[in-house]
Design a protein around this motif. Sequence first.
Motif, PDB file in Angstrom:
ATOM      1  N   THR A  29       0.835  -1.193   0.000  1.00 13.56           N
ATOM      2  CA  THR A  29       0.000   0.000   0.000  1.00 13.56           C
ATOM      3  C   THR A  29       0.876   1.251   0.000  1.00 13.56           C
ATOM      4  OG1 THR A  29      -1.759  -1.156   1.172  1.00 13.56           O
ATOM      5  CG2 THR A  29      -1.785   1.251   1.287  1.00 13.56           C
ATOM      6  N   VAL A  30       0.535   2.212  -0.837  1.00 13.73           N
ATOM      7  CA  VAL A  30       1.245   3.491  -0.896  1.00 13.73           C
ATOM      8  C   VAL A  30       0.430   4.516  -0.119  1.00 13.73           C
ATOM      9  CG1 VAL A  30       2.049   5.354  -2.398  1.00 13.73           C
ATOM     10  CG2 VAL A  30       2.311   2.969  -3.126  1.00 13.73           C
ATOM     11  N   HIS A  31       1.073   5.157   0.855  1.00 11.97           N
ATOM     12  CA  HIS A  31       0.430   6.188   1.661  1.00 11.97           C
ATOM     13  C   HIS A  31       0.823   7.547   1.100  1.00 11.97           C
ATOM     14  CE1 HIS A  31      -0.753   3.242   4.695  1.00 11.97           C
ATOM     15  NE2 HIS A  31       0.399   2.668   4.398  1.00 11.97           N
ATOM     16  N   VAL A  32      -0.179   8.366   0.781  1.00 13.15           N
ATOM     17  CA  VAL A  32       0.050   9.696   0.223  1.00 13.15           C
ATOM     18  C   VAL A  32      -0.367  10.721   1.273  1.00 13.15           C
ATOM     19  CG1 VAL A  32      -0.506  11.271  -1.671  1.00 13.15           C
ATOM     20  CG2 VAL A  32      -0.462   8.802  -2.082  1.00 13.15           C
ATOM     21  N   THR A  33       0.507  11.689   1.566  1.00 10.73           N
ATOM     22  CA  THR A  33       0.185  12.720   2.553  1.00 10.73           C
ATOM     23  C   THR A  33       0.937  14.004   2.239  1.00 10.73           C
ATOM     24  OG1 THR A  33      -0.138  13.146   4.916  1.00 10.73           O
ATOM     25  CG2 THR A  33       1.960  12.107   4.257  1.00 10.73           C
ATOM     26  N   VAL A  34       0.709  15.025   3.034  1.00  9.52           N
ATOM     27  CA  VAL A  34       1.426  16.298   2.916  1.00  9.52           C
ATOM     28  C   VAL A  34       2.106  16.568   4.245  1.00  9.52           C
ATOM     29  CG1 VAL A  34       1.222  18.784   2.527  1.00  9.52           C
ATOM     30  CG2 VAL A  34      -0.154  17.206   1.182  1.00  9.52           C
ATOM     31  N   GLU A  35       3.388  16.910   4.191  1.00 13.88           N
ATOM     32  CA  GLU A  35       4.188  17.167   5.383  1.00 13.88           C
ATOM     33  C   GLU A  35       4.715  18.595   5.359  1.00 13.88           C
ATOM     34  OE1 GLU A  35       7.165  14.135   4.953  1.00 13.88           O
ATOM     35  OE2 GLU A  35       5.819  12.560   5.687  1.00 13.88           O
TER      36      GLU A  35
END
Length: 106
Positions: A29-35
């Motif tokens: 699973t690829v987790h996409v977020t903004v940091e």
Amino acid sequence: MGENQICIKQGHSEWTYFVAAVVGSWSSTVHVTVENLPPGAVVTQSDQIPPGSNHTNPNGSTTINGWVFVEFDPLPIGVYTAQMTASDGTQTLSNPITITVKERCY
């Protein structure tokens, strides 16, 4: 993933989303977020892309498969840089997000 940018009007709260095209094949699973968001900004929802693949079509288009929703509190005028990341736990890719706060956005 490509660079994202947004202009926010000074003194206003803002809700928006950023998109990514994660390209290639992956078995986790690829987790996409903004940091590294500015103070008062929060990720309200981020994507998890199941194992699979996404490739550029012969016409040059690519399917958007990553979405991150963000809420911004009012910010002072300035330019802020955050990072949109996609990670399968082994490899992490990131691209900058330019957040510009102005008196007016056109």
